[in-house]
Design a protein around this motif. Structure first.
Motif, PDB file in Angstrom:
ATOM      1  N   ARG A  62       1.801   2.099  -3.402  1.00 20.58           N
ATOM      2  CA  ARG A  62       0.645   2.612  -4.173  1.00 20.58           C
ATOM      3  C   ARG A  62       0.383   4.068  -3.780  1.00 20.58           C
ATOM      4  O   ARG A  62       0.236   4.956  -4.642  1.00 20.58           O
ATOM      5  CB  ARG A  62      -0.576   1.732  -3.873  1.00 20.58           C
ATOM      6  CG  ARG A  62      -1.751   1.939  -4.788  1.00 20.58           C
ATOM      7  CD  ARG A  62      -2.807   2.845  -4.248  1.00 20.58           C
ATOM      8  NE  ARG A  62      -3.251   2.494  -2.910  1.00 20.58           N
ATOM      9  CZ  ARG A  62      -3.854   3.362  -2.094  1.00 20.58           C
ATOM     10  NH1 ARG A  62      -4.065   4.626  -2.495  1.00 20.58           N
ATOM     11  NH2 ARG A  62      -4.220   3.012  -0.872  1.00 20.58           N
ATOM     12  N   GLN A 100       0.578   7.182  -6.205  1.00 22.04           N
ATOM     13  CA  GLN A 100      -0.701   7.834  -6.504  1.00 22.04           C
ATOM     14  C   GLN A 100      -0.648   9.313  -6.147  1.00 22.04           C
ATOM     15  O   GLN A 100      -1.153  10.163  -6.877  1.00 22.04           O
ATOM     16  CB  GLN A 100      -1.820   7.145  -5.725  1.00 22.04           C
ATOM     17  CG  GLN A 100      -3.209   7.700  -6.009  1.00 22.04           C
ATOM     18  CD  GLN A 100      -4.300   6.888  -5.322  1.00 22.04           C
ATOM     19  OE1 GLN A 100      -4.133   5.688  -5.071  1.00 22.04           O
ATOM     20  NE2 GLN A 100      -5.397   7.544  -4.989  1.00 22.04           N
ATOM     21  N   GLU A 148       0.395  -3.119 -10.644  1.00 21.49           N
ATOM     22  CA  GLU A 148      -0.262  -1.863 -10.247  1.00 21.49           C
ATOM     23  C   GLU A 148       0.617  -0.656 -10.607  1.00 21.49           C
ATOM     24  O   GLU A 148       0.134   0.455 -10.819  1.00 21.49           O
ATOM     25  CB  GLU A 148      -0.426  -1.943  -8.728  1.00 21.49           C
ATOM     26  CG  GLU A 148      -1.149  -0.839  -8.042  1.00 21.49           C
ATOM     27  CD  GLU A 148      -0.889  -0.945  -6.527  1.00 21.49           C
ATOM     28  OE1 GLU A 148       0.247  -0.638  -6.104  1.00 21.49           O
ATOM     29  OE2 GLU A 148      -1.783  -1.381  -5.813  1.00 21.49           O
ATOM     30  N   GLU A 194       0.851  -1.202   0.000  1.00 24.48           N
ATOM     31  CA  GLU A 194       0.000   0.000   0.000  1.00 24.48           C
ATOM     32  C   GLU A 194       0.887   1.254   0.000  1.00 24.48           C
ATOM     33  O   GLU A 194       0.571   2.262  -0.641  1.00 24.48           O
ATOM     34  CB  GLU A 194      -0.892   0.012   1.257  1.00 24.48           C
ATOM     35  CG  GLU A 194      -2.208  -0.718   1.057  1.00 24.48           C
ATOM     36  CD  GLU A 194      -3.078  -0.038   0.004  1.00 24.48           C
ATOM     37  OE1 GLU A 194      -2.924  -0.357  -1.206  1.00 24.48           O
ATOM     38  OE2 GLU A 194      -3.847   0.865   0.346  1.00 24.48           O
TER      39      GLU A 194
END
Lengths: 252, 75, 357
Positions: free
Chosen positions: C155, C159, C187, C152
């Motif tokens: 990510r 992001q 991802e 996470e």
């Protein structure tokens, strides 16, 4: 009429912030010309350090990232190790950035034989912050922090970086040049070109130490500053090649 | 014109004046928009196009030209 | 993929690799050195790069360089070493550069010792370097959670284009637990990185990454955008867990290793008939402030007790969250001492009976 000397496409066409007569301008041009001549501008990512040349990312006509004070060789290492091999990575650093706060970084980049090109501008002073002593300030040199002149007992002795780094087996090419007159500017360009060509040929760590002026903080006009480089700096910082062998490939 | 000065970029640092072997460069009596006296050459014909000035200029002010020799035109 | 018994530090490394992070710049410092050694062995196996830097200062700046090139990159350290990275983290935040920085916290301040602690809370959650910035901070309490939160972290970093901190401690780093990995590297391609300085190579004008802005008004504008990013992260990235809080009148707030110990103490107190539960922040920044406040209001909580392996740092955020509507007590051990279930159980009893029973 045929043009024999023109503006290089290696520099973005704009004025610079450098003081009148500051040879950063000459060195910027030489780097720009070399990158243009090697047709490498598209492949190049430069790392700007902190000092008068912090704004160099406004001038070099290639991708640039701006490093914390003293850390350009580490940032360059990060870039070099992750980007494709054809990319050329260079740092452009002053003496405060490279030889004072960043001494750890430059020594280890050289010891690792990092295949990068280091443009090291030695003007024996901290320019951006108003003329303080640098590790390369000469004995007796008056600066904002050595008002009576640098004294060995209190501020120690100036560091000859090229000779020091040349003792590292990881370093492949180290030369000290100057910009205090036309022949030396021409020689400086040759050294800078070699330092970039070495990187293209994956020969490992290349650094060119370039003696440079700081009229504003030396309290001299640009012409007198050139003379000061010749009369005071060159004797203490002898010009020449301090290391020139291809570490990678041809063996130590 | 053998040597052309981009006056807007000039900071009147005088290096070109100092290093011109023909000593034909001097600072003009007018001011550029930055308030400096830009370098200029009046006696263009005395210029040998050696480009010493351009090499010593920290601000890429100077472009240097050389007259085409007859021979080159023919080939 | 099946379960694997692994040491926490190594779990961080493998999770990062499974998230497509193939670049790691490290420096030895107990108690996280196994992560550095693991990456040195593993990254070459996946065509990645491990490099040991000459200092944590250099390592974080190598991360800055790699992040400028747009790759997923990580570094790790422990408390004193993390302090050395703070300037670099401020630069990463200011230059909108994604990266994951691991802090396996140890006893401090100063050289302290190598046992576990949570006394870096301020330094990681309050933007430990200079300037107005925050970094998302994720605090796992199990090794399986390390797997999820490490991935996470990458990510979130990509992001929002920000450095993200993964905060553990010596216990999590050194203990072994079975974990299951999952591949999340695909991802990576969701995030366009046209800002990266990879060389123009025929695609338009040169790109520049810098955090310098000598114009005050334009720097303020840059900072306004940065703060706007943080508001978005506050909206979308809060993580928190409640345990046995449904009918609780006392709430214990703890994270990471301490939260595990508190769960045992809560279980014992529940058996003794006390209505007590645990609130476990997982994202320490953004801190679950509104969650804690709403829960306190809904449940009409009598008292909150914050338990930390520190002299009391997260307790301040808990007090800020409830703004006085509930008294917030604190119990902590530090210097590397790990509180026991008994100690915490006694503190829970004190909430009810006011004195040591």
């Amino acid at each position: 009429m045929k043009a024999v000397f023109e503006r290089t496409s290696g520099l973005i066409d704009r004025e610079t912030h450098y003081c009148p007569g500051c040879t950063h301008g000459i060195i910027h041009r030489l780097v720009g010309e070399v990158l243009e001549e090697l047709d490498a501008l598209e492949q190049t990512v430069g790392v700007a350090s902190v000092g008068c040349s912090v704004l160099s990312y406004h001038y070099f006509n290639c991708d640039m990232t701006q490093a914390a004070h003293g850390r350009a060789p580490a940032v360059a290492t990060g870039l070099k190790r992750v980007l494709p091999k054809e990319r050329l990575i260079f740092t452009y650093q002053g003496d405060g950035d490279l030889a004072s706060i960043g001494m750890g970084e430059i020594v280890h980049a050289a010891a690792r034989g990092e295949n990068i090109t280091v443009i090291f501008v030695n003007n024996a002073i901290y320019g951006m912050t108003g003329g303080q002593m640098a590790p390369t300030s000469l004995l007796g040199q008056k600066t904002a922090t050595t008002p009576e002149g640098r004294a060995a007992q209190t501020q120690g002795l100036p560091i000859r970086v090229s000779e020091m780094l040349a003792t590292l087996d990881g370093a492949s090419y180290i030369e000290r040049v100057s910009t205090h007159d036309v022949p030396h500017v021409i020689k400086a360009k040759k050294a800078i070109k070699k330092a970039f060509q070495n990187q293209k040929d994956e020969k490992g760590f290349s650094m060119v130490e370039i003696l440079s002026t700081c009229p504003t903080n030396w309290g001299l006009n640009p012409e007198e500053s050139m003379q000061w480089v010749k009369d005071e700096m060159v004797p203490y910082y002898p010009l020449g090649v301090y290391k020139d062998h291809s570490y990678k490939g041809d063996g130590v | 014109m053998r040597v052309v000065f981009n006056e807007d970029y000039c900071k009147g640092c005088n290096l070109c004046v100092a290093f011109c072997p023909q000593a034909i460069i001097h600072l003009a009596n007018r001011l550029n928009q930055k308030g400096y006296r830009p370098a200029e050459v009046i006696e263009q014909e005395k210029c040998t196009s050696c480009a010493a000035c351009a090499r010593m200029c920290p601000d890429t002010v100077i472009t240097v030209y050389r007259p085409e020799r007859k021979k080159e035109k023919v080939s | 993929m099946g379960k694997v018994l692994m040491k926490g530090n190594e779990v961080i490394g493998e999770s990062a690799i499974k998230a497509g992070c193939h670049y790691f710049f490290g420096y030895p410092i107990t108690p996280q050195s196994e992560l550095v050694a693991y990456m040195a062995k593993r990254l070459p196996e996946v065509g990645g790069l491990f490099l040991q830097a000459e200092s944590e200062v250099s390592a974080i700046n190598m991360v800055y360089g790699a992040a400028s090139a747009g790759v997923r990159v990580m570094t790790s350290s422990s408390s004193p070493g993390f302090s050395l990275k703070q300037e670099g983290i401020s630069f990463l935040a200011a230059a909108n550069l994604p990266a994951v920085i691991v802090n396996i916290a140890r006893g401090g301040p100063g050289l302290g010792n190598i046992q576990p602690a949570q006394s870096d809370y301020f330094q990681v959650t309050k933007g430990g370097g200079h300037g107005d910035y925050y970094t998302p901070v994720l605090a796992p309490s199990t090794l399986q959670e390390i797997v999820d939160l490490t991935q996470e972290a990458f990510r979130i970093a990509d992001q929002y284009r920000t450095p993200v901190i993964l905060l553990g401690d010596g216990v999590l780093g050194q203990m072994m637990e079975p974990v299951e990995f999952k591949e999340t590297s695909e991802e990576m391609h969701l995030f366009e990185k046209d800002w990266a300085t990879t060389g123009t190579v025929g695609d338009g004008p040169p790109k520049t990454i810098t955090s310098l802005d000598l114009n005050d008004v334009s720097l303020e504008e840059r900072n306004r955008k940065l703060q706007e990013k943080y508001e978005t992260i506050k909206d979308q990235e809060v993580r928190v867990e409640s345990y046995k809080m449904d009918d609780a009148i006392y709430g214990i707030v703890a994270y990471g290793t301490v939260a595990r110990i508190v769960k045992s103490a809560v279980d014992r107190a529940r058996e003794a008939g006390m209505k007590v539960g645990l609130i476990r922040p997982i994202s320490l920044w953004p801190f679950p402030s509104s969650y804690i406040r709403k829960l306190s209001e809904q449940l009409q909580l009598n008292k909150l007790l914050t338990v930390e392996m520190s002299a009391g740092q997260m307790v301040e955020d808990v007090r800020l969250s409830v703004e006085g509507i509930v008294p917030v007590h604190f119990y902590g051990r530090n210097g590397g001492v790990i509180p026991t279930v008994d100690e915490i159980y006694q503190e829970i009893l004190k909430l009810k009976y006011g004195v040591m029973v």
